[in-house]
Design a protein around this motif. Structure first.
Motif, mmCIF file in Angstrom:
data_model
loop_
_atom_site.group_PDB
_atom_site.id
_atom_site.type_symbol
_atom_site.label_atom_id
_atom_site.label_comp_id
_atom_site.label_asym_id
_atom_site.label_seq_id
_atom_site.Cartn_x
_atom_site.Cartn_y
_atom_site.Cartn_z
ATOM 1 N N GLN A 36 -12.311 6.014 -29.361
ATOM 2 C CA GLN A 36 -12.434 6.875 -28.193
ATOM 3 C C GLN A 36 -12.171 6.050 -26.933
ATOM 4 O O GLN A 36 -12.749 4.984 -26.758
ATOM 5 N N VAL A 37 -11.269 6.544 -26.106
ATOM 6 C CA VAL A 37 -10.940 5.876 -24.846
ATOM 7 C C VAL A 37 -11.416 6.756 -23.700
ATOM 8 O O VAL A 37 -11.054 7.935 -23.622
ATOM 9 N N ALA A 38 -12.219 6.191 -22.825
ATOM 10 C CA ALA A 38 -12.738 6.921 -21.667
ATOM 11 C C ALA A 38 -11.991 6.494 -20.414
ATOM 12 O O ALA A 38 -11.653 5.312 -20.256
ATOM 13 N N LEU A 39 -11.733 7.442 -19.546
ATOM 14 C CA LEU A 39 -11.044 7.172 -18.285
ATOM 15 C C LEU A 39 -11.954 7.560 -17.133
ATOM 16 O O LEU A 39 -12.562 8.636 -17.152
ATOM 17 N N VAL A 40 -12.017 6.692 -16.137
ATOM 18 C CA VAL A 40 -12.810 6.979 -14.946
ATOM 19 C C VAL A 40 -11.932 6.777 -13.719
ATOM 20 O O VAL A 40 -11.413 5.673 -13.498
ATOM 21 N N GLU A 41 -11.785 7.839 -12.935
ATOM 22 C CA GLU A 41 -10.996 7.771 -11.704
ATOM 23 C C GLU A 41 -11.899 7.482 -10.517
ATOM 24 O O GLU A 41 -13.082 7.844 -10.511
ATOM 25 N N SER A 42 -11.316 6.858 -9.506
ATOM 26 C CA SER A 42 -12.031 6.623 -8.256
ATOM 27 C C SER A 42 -11.013 6.525 -7.134
ATOM 28 O O SER A 42 -9.807 6.414 -7.373
ATOM 29 N N GLY A 43 -11.520 6.559 -5.905
ATOM 30 C CA GLY A 43 -10.654 6.364 -4.749
ATOM 31 C C GLY A 43 -10.340 7.619 -3.966
ATOM 32 O O GLY A 43 -9.697 7.540 -2.911
ATOM 33 N N GLY A 44 -10.769 8.769 -4.467
ATOM 34 C CA GLY A 44 -10.516 9.990 -3.730
ATOM 35 C C GLY A 44 -11.348 10.059 -2.462
ATOM 36 O O GLY A 44 -12.227 9.232 -2.226
ATOM 37 N N GLY A 45 -11.056 11.063 -1.629
ATOM 38 C CA GLY A 45 -11.817 11.232 -0.408
ATOM 39 C C GLY A 45 -11.141 12.184 0.544
ATOM 40 O O GLY A 45 -10.216 12.909 0.169
ATOM 41 N N LEU A 46 -11.618 12.171 1.781
ATOM 42 C CA LEU A 46 -11.094 13.027 2.840
ATOM 43 C C LEU A 46 -10.362 12.163 3.847
ATOM 44 O O LEU A 46 -10.948 11.219 4.399
ATOM 45 N N VAL A 47 -9.086 12.458 4.069
ATOM 46 C CA VAL A 47 -8.306 11.733 5.074
ATOM 47 C C VAL A 47 -7.482 12.722 5.880
ATOM 48 O O VAL A 47 -7.236 13.847 5.426
ATOM 49 N N GLN A 48 -7.031 12.281 7.035
ATOM 50 C CA GLN A 48 -6.182 13.124 7.875
ATOM 51 C C GLN A 48 -4.738 13.073 7.383
ATOM 52 O O GLN A 48 -4.308 12.104 6.735
ATOM 53 N N ALA A 49 -4.002 14.100 7.702
ATOM 54 C CA ALA A 49 -2.582 14.133 7.360
ATOM 55 C C ALA A 49 -1.893 12.889 7.929
ATOM 56 O O ALA A 49 -2.179 12.471 9.061
ATOM 57 N N GLY A 50 -1.013 12.325 7.127
ATOM 58 C CA GLY A 50 -0.323 11.101 7.516
ATOM 59 C C GLY A 50 -0.996 9.837 7.021
ATOM 60 O O GLY A 50 -0.405 8.758 7.081
ATOM 61 N N GLY A 51 -2.218 9.971 6.535
ATOM 62 C CA GLY A 51 -2.963 8.822 6.055
ATOM 63 C C GLY A 51 -2.609 8.433 4.632
ATOM 64 O O GLY A 51 -1.693 8.994 4.021
ATOM 65 N N SER A 52 -3.367 7.465 4.116
ATOM 66 C CA SER A 52 -3.115 6.926 2.776
ATOM 67 C C SER A 52 -4.405 6.842 1.979
ATOM 68 O O SER A 52 -5.495 6.721 2.546
ATOM 69 N N LEU A 53 -4.249 6.909 0.675
ATOM 70 C CA LEU A 53 -5.340 6.678 -0.266
ATOM 71 C C LEU A 53 -4.779 5.949 -1.474
ATOM 72 O O LEU A 53 -3.598 6.110 -1.806
ATOM 73 N N ARG A 54 -5.643 5.201 -2.136
ATOM 74 C CA ARG A 54 -5.253 4.543 -3.389
ATOM 75 C C ARG A 54 -6.245 4.938 -4.461
ATOM 76 O O ARG A 54 -7.441 4.630 -4.353
ATOM 77 N N LEU A 55 -5.772 5.618 -5.469
ATOM 78 C CA LEU A 55 -6.602 6.026 -6.586
ATOM 79 C C LEU A 55 -6.524 4.979 -7.699
ATOM 80 O O LEU A 55 -5.483 4.371 -7.917
ATOM 81 N N SER A 56 -7.629 4.829 -8.404
ATOM 82 C CA SER A 56 -7.688 3.936 -9.561
ATOM 83 C C SER A 56 -8.166 4.702 -10.780
ATOM 84 O O SER A 56 -8.967 5.640 -10.657
ATOM 85 N N CYS A 57 -7.703 4.283 -11.939
ATOM 86 C CA CYS A 57 -8.117 4.884 -13.210
ATOM 87 C C CYS A 57 -8.358 3.736 -14.181
ATOM 88 O O CYS A 57 -7.407 3.031 -14.553
ATOM 89 N N VAL A 58 -9.612 3.560 -14.571
ATOM 90 C CA VAL A 58 -9.967 2.482 -15.486
ATOM 91 C C VAL A 58 -10.201 3.045 -16.875
ATOM 92 O O VAL A 58 -10.994 3.978 -17.043
ATOM 93 N N ALA A 59 -9.523 2.471 -17.863
ATOM 94 C CA ALA A 59 -9.682 2.902 -19.253
ATOM 95 C C ALA A 59 -10.586 1.921 -19.982
ATOM 96 O O ALA A 59 -10.424 0.708 -19.854
ATOM 97 N N SER A 60 -11.524 2.462 -20.744
ATOM 98 C CA SER A 60 -12.403 1.617 -21.544
ATOM 99 C C SER A 60 -12.519 2.202 -22.945
ATOM 100 O O SER A 60 -12.411 3.405 -23.139
ATOM 101 N N GLY A 61 -12.774 1.305 -23.922
ATOM 102 C CA GLY A 61 -12.903 1.755 -25.303
ATOM 103 C C GLY A 61 -11.961 1.008 -26.210
ATOM 104 O O GLY A 61 -11.164 0.178 -25.764
#
Length: 119
Positions: free
Chosen positions: A1-26
């Motif tokens: 079994q492989v579990a995935l956990v995402e992070s990095g989301g949020g609220l930003v203004q138009a034109g901004g940037s975000l970086r999402l991460s997804c860590v797999a374990s198992g």
């Protein structure tokens, strides 16, 4: 079994940037494909970006703005999102496909992270 956990989301203004991460374990012999999907409220899930041994591909609406990448140790995928627009607002989900310890193919999904872009 492989579990995935995402992070990095949020609220930003138009034109901004975000970086999402997804860590797999198992237990896995390897992850061949990482992908990011998104699902806006009341709409269908759509492919955002995918990375495979052959390369990367992107949904038409994010080409030139988003970049998918991965690290193999640990098994982590990233989604760099630039020039964000209100239309990018959605829950972003990570998907991984690979080979488990029993030499069986697996497909795993994370629970998602919310991205909200204000105008």
């Amino acid at each position: 079994q492989v579990a995935l956990v995402e992070s990095g989301g949020g609220l930003v203004q138009a034109g901004g940037s975000l970086r999402l991460s997804c860590v797999a374990s198992g237990d896995t012999l390897g992850i061949n494909i990482f992908a990011w999907y998104r699902q806006p409220v009341g709409k269908r899930r759509e492919l955002v970006a995918e990375i495979t041994p052959s390369g990367t591909r992107y949904g038409d609406s994010v080409k030139g703005r988003f970049t998918i990448s991965r690290d193999n140790a640990p098994n982590t995928a990233y989604l760099q999102m630039n020039s964000l627009r209100p239309a990018d607002t959605a829950v972003y989900l990570c998907k991984a496909e690979g080979i488990g310890r029993q030499f069986t193919h697996f497909v795993s999904w994370g629970r998602g992270t919310q991205v909200t872009i204000s105008s």
